[in-house]
Design a protein around this motif. Structure first.
Motif, PDB file in Angstrom:
ATOM      1  N   ARG A   1      47.089 -36.876-133.559  1.00 57.13           N
ATOM      2  CA  ARG A   1      46.141 -35.774-133.334  1.00 57.13           C
ATOM      3  C   ARG A   1      44.980 -35.822-134.317  1.00 57.13           C
ATOM      4  O   ARG A   1      43.953 -35.185-134.107  1.00 57.13           O
ATOM      5  N   GLN A   2      45.126 -36.576-135.406  1.00 56.35           N
ATOM      6  CA  GLN A   2      44.085 -36.671-136.423  1.00 56.35           C
ATOM      7  C   GLN A   2      42.787 -37.223-135.841  1.00 56.35           C
ATOM      8  O   GLN A   2      41.708 -36.684-136.100  1.00 56.35           O
ATOM      9  N   ASP A   3      42.874 -38.269-135.040  1.00 56.77           N
ATOM     10  CA  ASP A   3      41.669 -38.836-134.423  1.00 56.77           C
ATOM     11  C   ASP A   3      41.030 -37.855-133.447  1.00 56.77           C
ATOM     12  O   ASP A   3      39.807 -37.773-133.353  1.00 56.77           O
ATOM     13  N   GLU A   4      41.860 -37.134-132.729  1.00 63.48           N
ATOM     14  CA  GLU A   4      41.361 -36.132-131.785  1.00 63.48           C
ATOM     15  C   GLU A   4      40.587 -35.034-132.525  1.00 63.48           C
ATOM     16  O   GLU A   4      39.517 -34.617-132.082  1.00 63.48           O
ATOM     17  N   ILE A   5      41.117 -34.596-133.653  1.00 64.52           N
ATOM     18  CA  ILE A   5      40.444 -33.581-134.464  1.00 64.52           C
ATOM     19  C   ILE A   5      39.126 -34.129-135.002  1.00 64.52           C
ATOM     20  O   ILE A   5      38.105 -33.453-134.965  1.00 64.52           O
ATOM     21  N   ARG A   6      39.159 -35.364-135.484  1.00 61.20           N
ATOM     22  CA  ARG A   6      37.951 -35.973-136.039  1.00 61.20           C
ATOM     23  C   ARG A   6      36.837 -36.073-134.983  1.00 61.20           C
ATOM     24  O   ARG A   6      35.674 -35.825-135.272  1.00 61.20           O
ATOM     25  N   GLN A   7      37.204 -36.425-133.753  1.00 65.94           N
ATOM     26  CA  GLN A   7      36.212 -36.541-132.679  1.00 65.94           C
ATOM     27  C   GLN A   7      35.615 -35.189-132.305  1.00 65.94           C
ATOM     28  O   GLN A   7      34.452 -35.098-131.927  1.00 65.94           O
TER      29      GLN A   7
END
Length: 77
Positions: free
Chosen positions: A13-19
């Motif tokens: 989910r970290q990449d999703e949050i970053r995007q």
């Protein structure tokens, strides 16, 4: 002025949050601008602020993506 970290519920989910970080910041702006000095007074103020920011972050990314909002720095001018 506020500096904070968003803690993801999982590594994926970290990449999703970053995007979606620009959308999260955009959701925070009106809320933070409307705060009054009395909204930040007292021992429960930080808790209420974190809860409101957590709700807004999860609304933008998806329910359950952000586990916690960690306030690193909060300066009221």
């Amino acid at each position: 002025r506020v500096h904070l970290m968003l803690a993801p519920t999982s590594a994926r989910r970290q990449d999703e949050i970053r995007q979606k970080l620009p959308l999260i910041i955009d959701a925070y702006q009106p809320f933070l601008r409307e705060l009054r000095p009395e909204d930040l007074a007292g021992s429960a103020a930080a808790f209420r602020l974190k809860e409101e920011m957590l709700i807004r972050a999860n609304r933008e990314v998806g329910d359950g993506a952000v586990a916690d909002v960690l306030i690193q720095d909060l300066v009221q001018q």
